[in-house]
Design a protein around this motif. Sequence first.
Motif, PDB file in Angstrom:
ATOM      1  N   LEU A 103       0.825  -1.211   0.000  1.00 52.60           N
ATOM      2  CA  LEU A 103       0.000   0.000   0.000  1.00 52.60           C
ATOM      3  C   LEU A 103       0.866   1.270   0.000  1.00 52.60           C
ATOM      4  O   LEU A 103       0.405   2.337  -0.410  1.00 52.60           O
ATOM      5  N   VAL A 104       2.106   1.128   0.426  1.00 54.45           N
ATOM      6  CA  VAL A 104       2.988   2.288   0.520  1.00 54.45           C
ATOM      7  C   VAL A 104       3.148   2.999  -0.823  1.00 54.45           C
ATOM      8  O   VAL A 104       3.133   4.223  -0.894  1.00 54.45           O
ATOM      9  N   GLY A 105       3.269   2.218  -1.897  1.00 52.27           N
ATOM     10  CA  GLY A 105       3.459   2.837  -3.212  1.00 52.27           C
ATOM     11  C   GLY A 105       2.166   3.150  -3.931  1.00 52.27           C
ATOM     12  O   GLY A 105       2.164   3.611  -5.072  1.00 52.27           O
ATOM     13  N   ALA A 106       1.047   2.889  -3.262  1.00 47.57           N
ATOM     14  CA  ALA A 106      -0.244   2.928  -3.951  1.00 47.57           C
ATOM     15  C   ALA A 106      -0.624   4.308  -4.481  1.00 47.57           C
ATOM     16  O   ALA A 106      -1.178   4.417  -5.573  1.00 47.57           O
ATOM     17  N   GLU A 107      -0.316   5.357  -3.721  1.00 46.06           N
ATOM     18  CA  GLU A 107      -0.713   6.699  -4.166  1.00 46.06           C
ATOM     19  C   GLU A 107      -0.093   7.000  -5.529  1.00 46.06           C
ATOM     20  O   GLU A 107      -0.748   7.533  -6.415  1.00 46.06           O
ATOM     21  N   VAL A 108       1.166   6.651  -5.674  1.00 53.26           N
ATOM     22  CA  VAL A 108       1.876   6.916  -6.922  1.00 53.26           C
ATOM     23  C   VAL A 108       1.317   6.060  -8.054  1.00 53.26           C
ATOM     24  O   VAL A 108       1.071   6.547  -9.159  1.00 53.26           O
ATOM     25  N   GLU A 109       1.052   4.783  -7.754  1.00 53.10           N
ATOM     26  CA  GLU A 109       0.487   3.902  -8.778  1.00 53.10           C
ATOM     27  C   GLU A 109      -0.907   4.351  -9.190  1.00 53.10           C
ATOM     28  O   GLU A 109      -1.253   4.336 -10.366  1.00 53.10           O
ATOM     29  N   LEU A 110      -1.687   4.764  -8.209  1.00 57.62           N
ATOM     30  CA  LEU A 110      -3.049   5.223  -8.511  1.00 57.62           C
ATOM     31  C   LEU A 110      -3.017   6.405  -9.470  1.00 57.62           C
ATOM     32  O   LEU A 110      -3.839   6.501 -10.377  1.00 57.62           O
ATOM     33  N   ALA A 111      -2.055   7.280  -9.266  1.00 61.16           N
ATOM     34  CA  ALA A 111      -1.997   8.508 -10.065  1.00 61.16           C
ATOM     35  C   ALA A 111      -1.890   8.199 -11.548  1.00 61.16           C
ATOM     36  O   ALA A 111      -2.320   8.986 -12.392  1.00 61.16           O
ATOM     37  N   ALA A 112      -1.350   7.030 -11.895  1.00 57.34           N
ATOM     38  CA  ALA A 112      -1.161   6.689 -13.303  1.00 57.34           C
ATOM     39  C   ALA A 112      -2.385   6.010 -13.913  1.00 57.34           C
ATOM     40  O   ALA A 112      -2.421   5.754 -15.110  1.00 57.34           O
ATOM     41  N   LYS A 113      -3.386   5.717 -13.102  1.00 61.13           N
ATOM     42  CA  LYS A 113      -4.544   4.977 -13.614  1.00 61.13           C
ATOM     43  C   LYS A 113      -5.610   5.927 -14.157  1.00 61.13           C
ATOM     44  O   LYS A 113      -5.735   7.058 -13.674  1.00 61.13           O
ATOM     45  N   THR A 114      -6.416   5.450 -15.094  1.00 57.53           N
ATOM     46  CA  THR A 114      -7.439   6.330 -15.654  1.00 57.53           C
ATOM     47  C   THR A 114      -8.594   6.545 -14.672  1.00 57.53           C
ATOM     48  O   THR A 114      -8.996   7.667 -14.443  1.00 57.53           O
TER      49      THR A 114
END
Length: 277
Positions: A103-114
Motif C-alpha cells: 500500500l505504501v506505493g499505492a498513491e503513486v500507482e493510482l496517479a497513473a490509472k485512468t
Amino acid sequence: MLETSASDHAVYKPHIVAIANQKGGVGKTTTAVNLAASLAASGAPVLLIDFDPQGNASTGLGVASQDRGAGSYQLIDDGAPASIETYHTKYPGLWLIPAGPDLVGAEVELAAKTRREFQLRDALSAWRAAAPFRYILIDCPPSLGLLTLNALVAADGVLVPLQCEFYALEGVSGLTRTIEMVRRRLNPALRLRGVVLTMYDKRNNLSDLVAEDARGFFGDWVYETVIPRNVRLSEAPSHGMPVSEYDPRSAGAQAYAQLAEELLRRDSVPAASAVAR
Ligand code: ADP
Ligand code: MG
C-alpha cells in the motif's frame, strides 16, 4: 435495513463509512478499531478496511505483517477482483482487510490509472450487495490524497474525528471542501455522517471551547457521545486489542460502546434529517 434472503440468512446492504481527517493523530484509527469492535459486539457485523499504509489499524487488531495476505492493495489494483480476501479477527462479527506493505506505493500507482479515484468503489460495488456486513468502515490515511479520495468515492458517509485541541477546526474547511467536491463530481451519494470529538479532557477548559466551536460549526452532526482522553485507549493497540477487550470497564471502552449505540440509533431512524450539508 435488514432483509431476509430465501435461505433465511440475514443479508445487509452495508453502510460504507470513511473515517477521515487529513490531520494525523486526531483519533481516526482509534475510532476505526474501537467503533468497529463495539458495533460488532452489538450484533452489527463489521468489515474494517485499513487504508493507511502505516497499517496501525491492522497492528491494533493484532494482525502481524506476515498474516496480512493480499490486504487492501487488492482493492485498488484495477477492476473488480473476482473475490475479496478478508481476515476474520478473533472477535465475533469483526472482519478486517489489513494494510500490507504494497500500500505504501499505492498513491503513486493510482496517479497513473485512468479511473484513479474509482478503484475502491469499483472493487466493492459488485461485492457489496452480497457482503454479510452491516458496516464497512474505512480507516483513511492522514492526507487528502488518492487513497482518501478513493475512500470518499466508495463511501456513503464520512465520519470525522475531531481532536479537542486548539487547532481542531483549522483545516476542517479543507476537508469539508473536499467532501463537497467529491459529492459534486464523483459521488453524489456521499454525506457527512457525523463528527466525533476525541481526546476530550474535562479538566481542560480548552476541550469545552473546542466542543462548543465544533457544535457551532457542524450543529447536530456532532455526536452527543464524546470520547474522553483515556490512557487505556492508547495502551490497547500495543496489545493488539480493541479497548473493549483490553479493559472493558475503562472510560474509553464505555465511550466507544456508547458511540456505536448512537450510530445504530441514528441509522435506525428514517433519515429525515440526513440532508446534504
Ligand atoms: P490518527 O489515526 O488520526 O492518526 P490515532 O487514532 O492513531 O490517530 O491516535 C493518535 C494517538 O493518540 C495514538 O497514540 C492513540 O493511541 C492516541 N489516542 C487516540 N485517541 C485517544 C484517546 N481518546 N485518549 C488517549 N489517547 C488517544
Ligand atoms: Mg491512523
